[in-house]
Design a protein around this motif. Structure first.
Motif, PDB file in Angstrom:
ATOM      1  N   ILE A 150     -75.875 134.172 -12.289  1.00 50.90           N
ATOM      2  CA  ILE A 150     -74.678 133.215 -12.299  1.00 50.90           C
ATOM      3  C   ILE A 150     -74.203 132.839 -10.812  1.00 50.90           C
ATOM      4  CG2 ILE A 150     -73.920 134.187 -14.482  1.00 50.90           C
ATOM      5  CD1 ILE A 150     -71.697 135.978 -12.650  1.00 50.90           C
ATOM      6  N   ASP A 151     -73.545 131.726 -10.786  1.00 47.59           N
ATOM      7  CA  ASP A 151     -73.162 131.281  -9.735  1.00 47.59           C
ATOM      8  C   ASP A 151     -71.587 130.892  -9.651  1.00 47.59           C
ATOM      9  OD1 ASP A 151     -72.660 129.852  -7.543  1.00 47.59           O
ATOM     10  OD2 ASP A 151     -74.298 128.049  -7.843  1.00 47.59           O
ATOM     11  N   PRO A 152     -70.964 131.794  -9.369  1.00 43.15           N
ATOM     12  CA  PRO A 152     -69.184 131.743  -9.433  1.00 43.15           C
ATOM     13  C   PRO A 152     -68.666 130.749  -8.679  1.00 43.15           C
ATOM     14  CG  PRO A 152     -69.872 133.814  -8.133  1.00 43.15           C
ATOM     15  CD  PRO A 152     -71.340 133.335  -8.833  1.00 43.15           C
ATOM     16  N   PHE A 153     -69.233 130.259  -7.618  1.00 42.90           N
ATOM     17  CA  PHE A 153     -68.652 129.389  -6.701  1.00 42.90           C
ATOM     18  C   PHE A 153     -68.967 127.961  -7.153  1.00 42.90           C
ATOM     19  CE2 PHE A 153     -69.474 132.921  -3.504  1.00 42.90           C
ATOM     20  CZ  PHE A 153     -68.312 133.531  -3.629  1.00 42.90           C
ATOM     21  N   ASN A 154     -70.267 127.671  -7.763  1.00 49.87           N
ATOM     22  CA  ASN A 154     -70.540 126.165  -8.193  1.00 49.87           C
ATOM     23  C   ASN A 154     -70.615 125.945  -9.546  1.00 49.87           C
ATOM     24  OD1 ASN A 154     -70.902 125.513  -5.284  1.00 49.87           O
ATOM     25  ND2 ASN A 154     -72.538 127.034  -5.366  1.00 49.87           N
ATOM     26  N   GLU A 155     -70.851 126.675 -10.364  1.00 47.27           N
ATOM     27  CA  GLU A 155     -71.028 126.631 -12.009  1.00 47.27           C
ATOM     28  C   GLU A 155     -69.811 126.798 -12.889  1.00 47.27           C
ATOM     29  OE1 GLU A 155     -73.583 125.161 -13.226  1.00 47.27           O
ATOM     30  OE2 GLU A 155     -74.715 125.088 -11.725  1.00 47.27           O
ATOM     31  N   TRP A 156     -69.252 125.893 -13.567  1.00 49.07           N
ATOM     32  CA  TRP A 156     -68.063 126.079 -14.616  1.00 49.07           C
ATOM     33  C   TRP A 156     -68.094 127.293 -15.315  1.00 49.07           C
ATOM     34  CZ3 TRP A 156     -66.954 126.583 -19.589  1.00 49.07           C
ATOM     35  CH2 TRP A 156     -65.596 126.482 -19.991  1.00 49.07           C
ATOM     36  N   GLY A 157     -67.061 127.983 -15.414  1.00 48.39           N
ATOM     37  CA  GLY A 157     -67.028 129.434 -15.880  1.00 48.39           C
ATOM     38  C   GLY A 157     -67.734 130.429 -15.555  1.00 48.39           C
ATOM     39  N   HIS A 158     -68.582 130.451 -14.466  1.00 49.54           N
ATOM     40  CA  HIS A 158     -69.438 131.400 -13.979  1.00 49.54           C
ATOM     41  C   HIS A 158     -68.458 132.195 -13.122  1.00 49.54           C
ATOM     42  CE1 HIS A 158     -73.699 129.740 -14.415  1.00 49.54           C
ATOM     43  NE2 HIS A 158     -72.916 129.763 -15.387  1.00 49.54           N
ATOM     44  N   ASP A 159     -67.326 132.002 -12.673  1.00 47.04           N
ATOM     45  CA  ASP A 159     -66.415 132.671 -12.255  1.00 47.04           C
ATOM     46  C   ASP A 159     -65.769 133.622 -12.908  1.00 47.04           C
ATOM     47  OD1 ASP A 159     -65.197 130.682 -13.432  1.00 47.04           O
ATOM     48  OD2 ASP A 159     -63.502 130.655 -12.060  1.00 47.04           O
ATOM     49  N   VAL A 160     -65.635 133.328 -14.122  1.00 51.39           N
ATOM     50  CA  VAL A 160     -65.081 134.432 -15.312  1.00 51.39           C
ATOM     51  C   VAL A 160     -65.957 135.176 -15.668  1.00 51.39           C
ATOM     52  CG1 VAL A 160     -64.155 134.554 -17.627  1.00 51.39           C
ATOM     53  CG2 VAL A 160     -63.209 132.522 -15.975  1.00 51.39           C
ATOM     54  N   LEU A 161     -67.450 134.675 -15.790  1.00 53.27           N
ATOM     55  CA  LEU A 161     -68.483 135.607 -16.098  1.00 53.27           C
ATOM     56  C   LEU A 161     -68.694 136.785 -14.916  1.00 53.27           C
ATOM     57  CD1 LEU A 161     -71.173 133.360 -17.653  1.00 53.27           C
ATOM     58  CD2 LEU A 161     -69.209 134.360 -18.716  1.00 53.27           C
TER      59      LEU A 161
ATOM     60  N   TRP B 138     -61.800 130.682  -2.991  1.00 51.18           N
ATOM     61  CA  TRP B 138     -60.745 131.428  -2.549  1.00 51.18           C
ATOM     62  C   TRP B 138     -60.197 132.191  -3.479  1.00 51.18           C
ATOM     63  CZ3 TRP B 138     -57.847 126.006  -0.999  1.00 51.18           C
ATOM     64  CH2 TRP B 138     -58.528 125.576   0.099  1.00 51.18           C
ATOM     65  N   MET B 139     -60.575 131.890  -4.851  1.00 54.47           N
ATOM     66  CA  MET B 139     -60.207 132.774  -5.886  1.00 54.47           C
ATOM     67  C   MET B 139     -60.812 134.071  -6.045  1.00 54.47           C
ATOM     68  SD  MET B 139     -57.576 131.385  -7.355  1.00 54.47           S
ATOM     69  CE  MET B 139     -57.402 132.407  -8.695  1.00 54.47           C
ATOM     70  N   VAL B 140     -62.146 134.156  -5.913  1.00 51.81           N
ATOM     71  CA  VAL B 140     -62.849 135.311  -5.650  1.00 51.81           C
ATOM     72  C   VAL B 140     -62.457 136.129  -4.410  1.00 51.81           C
ATOM     73  CG1 VAL B 140     -65.423 136.169  -5.138  1.00 51.81           C
ATOM     74  CG2 VAL B 140     -64.963 134.284  -6.710  1.00 51.81           C
ATOM     75  N   GLY B 141     -62.038 135.421  -3.378  1.00 56.68           N
ATOM     76  CA  GLY B 141     -61.391 136.201  -2.210  1.00 56.68           C
ATOM     77  C   GLY B 141     -60.160 136.908  -2.534  1.00 56.68           C
ATOM     78  N   HIS B 142     -59.225 136.343  -3.631  1.00 56.02           N
ATOM     79  CA  HIS B 142     -58.106 137.029  -3.834  1.00 56.02           C
ATOM     80  C   HIS B 142     -58.541 137.948  -4.763  1.00 56.02           C
ATOM     81  CE1 HIS B 142     -54.102 136.967  -5.288  1.00 56.02           C
ATOM     82  NE2 HIS B 142     -54.431 136.793  -6.592  1.00 56.02           N
ATOM     83  N   TYR B 143     -59.497 137.923  -5.711  1.00 51.11           N
ATOM     84  CA  TYR B 143     -60.041 139.055  -6.403  1.00 51.11           C
ATOM     85  C   TYR B 143     -60.252 140.407  -5.306  1.00 51.11           C
ATOM     86  CZ  TYR B 143     -63.316 142.639  -8.470  1.00 51.11           C
ATOM     87  OH  TYR B 143     -64.076 143.525  -8.868  1.00 51.11           O
ATOM     88  N   TRP B 144     -60.950 140.126  -4.433  1.00 51.77           N
ATOM     89  CA  TRP B 144     -61.491 141.096  -3.423  1.00 51.77           C
ATOM     90  C   TRP B 144     -60.206 141.817  -2.879  1.00 51.77           C
ATOM     91  CZ3 TRP B 144     -65.463 143.714  -4.241  1.00 51.77           C
ATOM     92  CH2 TRP B 144     -66.816 143.054  -4.599  1.00 51.77           C
ATOM     93  N   ALA B 145     -59.217 140.903  -2.436  1.00 55.19           N
ATOM     94  CA  ALA B 145     -58.131 141.367  -1.796  1.00 55.19           C
ATOM     95  C   ALA B 145     -57.471 142.297  -2.776  1.00 55.19           C
ATOM     96  CB  ALA B 145     -57.240 140.226  -1.587  1.00 55.19           C
ATOM     97  N   LEU B 146     -57.297 142.055  -4.080  1.00 57.05           N
ATOM     98  CA  LEU B 146     -56.542 142.734  -4.956  1.00 57.05           C
ATOM     99  C   LEU B 146     -57.292 144.132  -5.118  1.00 57.05           C
ATOM    100  CD1 LEU B 146     -55.706 140.330  -7.847  1.00 57.05           C
ATOM    101  CD2 LEU B 146     -54.185 141.019  -5.961  1.00 57.05           C
ATOM    102  N   ARG B 147     -58.657 144.099  -5.134  1.00 57.48           N
ATOM    103  CA  ARG B 147     -59.411 145.233  -5.408  1.00 57.48           C
ATOM    104  C   ARG B 147     -59.334 146.062  -4.431  1.00 57.48           C
ATOM    105  NH1 ARG B 147     -63.854 148.142  -5.453  1.00 57.48           N
ATOM    106  NH2 ARG B 147     -65.111 148.631  -7.200  1.00 57.48           N
TER     107      ARG B 147
END
Length: 438
Positions: free
Chosen positions: A61-72, A109-118
């Motif tokens: 998966i490519d969470p940065f470039n493919e639609w929906g992959h961030d959720v996956l 930025w959203m994946v970075g937000h995940y890491w900050a919360l974690r």
């Protein structure tokens, strides 16, 4: 002992994680709930189990470039995560600090937000709140970036008090919000270079009055003042309690949680330890009273059936269920419990269970005629991770298992209806009423 402990371990892992794996159930049914809680609170080693990572069409998966992959990507971390409480608290903090990519529009930025919360999932709330000040997704979501002394934006200041630290109308005034907004000016974002920064010239250096105190307050001061507010600890402790049980928090337990939170200098791990040791978490084991959030329900099905995240369908299935990580509905996060049980959401949960059944590949002709109803029932229970079922549901499933041979005895029918019986039994165990609660 293990027989009576097992339901408590099952409850613990659903409330504080994404469902227990068979090995976890077996281990802590023997060692006890306290050992399981201590293990959750002291995570160590690799974050993910060494199983196949998420793929779509056989490709990573490519969470940065493919639609929906961030959720996956996030779903994969919940399914394969070894530190279950950390992952669950990351999701809880995402509800508390409900930042949506619908406005942010940047997966990195959203994946970075995940890491900050974690990073602060079980750690210092003060440190987490200070981190949110400079979190890129948060700064864009609540217009903190480019708020300047000439025109202070009140969005972040309002939510800091109303949602993050104190609660609605709980010990602050509109003037406190306006003054806090002044103190929060100075953060910048350059649209050309896509860089975040700080501009002292944009910051209001004047004297502000917040909670009756006067000073040359800056961004960090606003956070510290809010956390020092006498109503903060109670608000946050009750918010944490609500993530683990719908039952009211006993006054003595709340008092203990507040004292622990303050003594530990705003660390949430010790507070969660009190919560997970409370009798209310393990009440009503025979009549579960908490609806599994859609993301928890989905990750739990995949964990229980030893499946990974390998189809994009999970993106729109979670949308149908009502909970897509990185896309909370509003700044208040998701409504909980009964709010998940709409007609459309239940249909999406049923479809999600169907996706899991498809992944099991139970083909026609794959089950011999010699399989008895009892064998069929036991096979379904084992394949779905031995889920909790009420006596009424168990009896209904057993009756169905017995009815199939009587209605379809011919050899040509066995080829289809014996596997179909197995698919139906598993589907009921994964998507029936009992599967929705914990």
């Amino acid at each position: 002992m293990a027989t009576t402990t097992r339901p408590r371990i099952e409850r613990l892992y659903w409330r504080a994680g994404f469902g227990a794996l068979p090995a976890e159930l077996n281990t802590y049914s023997r060692l006890g709930v306290s050992a399981a809680v201590q293990n959750m609170l002291r995570p160590s080693g690799a974050q993910l189990r060494p199983t196949r990572a998420a793929t779509v069409g056989g490709r990573p998966i490519d969470p940065f470039n493919e639609w929906g992959h961030d959720v996956l990507w996030w779903l994969d971390r919940a399914v394969r995560g070894r530190h279950q409480l950390v992952e669950r608290m990351t999701l809880n903090w995402h509800d508390h600090f409900a930042v949506s990519n619908d406005k942010v529009g940047n997966n990195r930025w959203m994946v970075g937000h995940y890491w900050a919360l974690r990073r602060y999932a079980l750690g210092s709330f003060r440190a987490l709140m200070h981190t949110m000040l400079r979190d890129r997704a948060m700064q864009m979501f609540l217009d903190l970036a480019n708020s300047n002394k000439a025109d202070p934006n009140e969005n972040f200041a309002r939510e800091l008090l109303e949602l993050y630290t104190l609660g609605v109308n709980n010990g602050y005034t509109e003037r406190d919000i306006r003054e806090a907004a002044r103190a929060l000016t100075g953060f910048t974002f350059d649209w050309g270079t896509k860089r975040f920064g700080w501009d002292p010239a944009a910051h209001d250096t004047g004297v502000k009055r917040i909670f009756g105190r006067r000073g040359n307050f800056g961004p960090a001061d606003v956070v510290n003042l809010a956390i020092a507010h006498p109503r903060h600890a109670r608000y946050l402790c009750l918010k944490l309690w609500g993530y683990f049980t719908p039952l009211p928090c006993p006054a003595a337990t709340l008092k203990r949680m507040i004292a622990t939170y303050r003594i530990s200098k705003t660390r949430v791990g010790p507070v969660i330890q009190i919560i997970l040791g409370s009798p209310e978490i393990y009440a009503n084991l025979g009549e579960p009273d908490m609806v599994k959030p859609p993301f928890v329900y989905t990750a739990g099905m995949l964990r229980k059936t030893n499946q990974g995240v390998h189809v994009l369908a999970w993106r729109w299935l979670l949308d149908g269920m009502g909970q897509v990580p990185f896309y909370p509905p509003n700044v208040s996060g998701w409504d909980q419990n009964e709010a998940w049980m709409t007609t459309g959401a239940i249909q999406a949960r049923f479809d999600g269970a169907g996706q899991v059944i498809d992944g099991m590949r139970i083909k026609d002709g794959s089950i011999a005629k010699t399989q008895t109803p009892a064998m069929a029932y036991r096979s379904a229970v084992a394949a779905t991770g031995r889920p909790w079922m009420s006596p009424i549901s168990q009896a209904a499933a057993a009756r169905y298992a017995k009815s199939v041979p009587a209605r379809h005895p011919n050899p040509w029918e066995v080829s289809h209806y014996w596997p179909e019986r197995q698919r139906v039994l598993r589907h009921v165990m994964l998507a029936g009423p009992d599967a929705q609660v914990c």
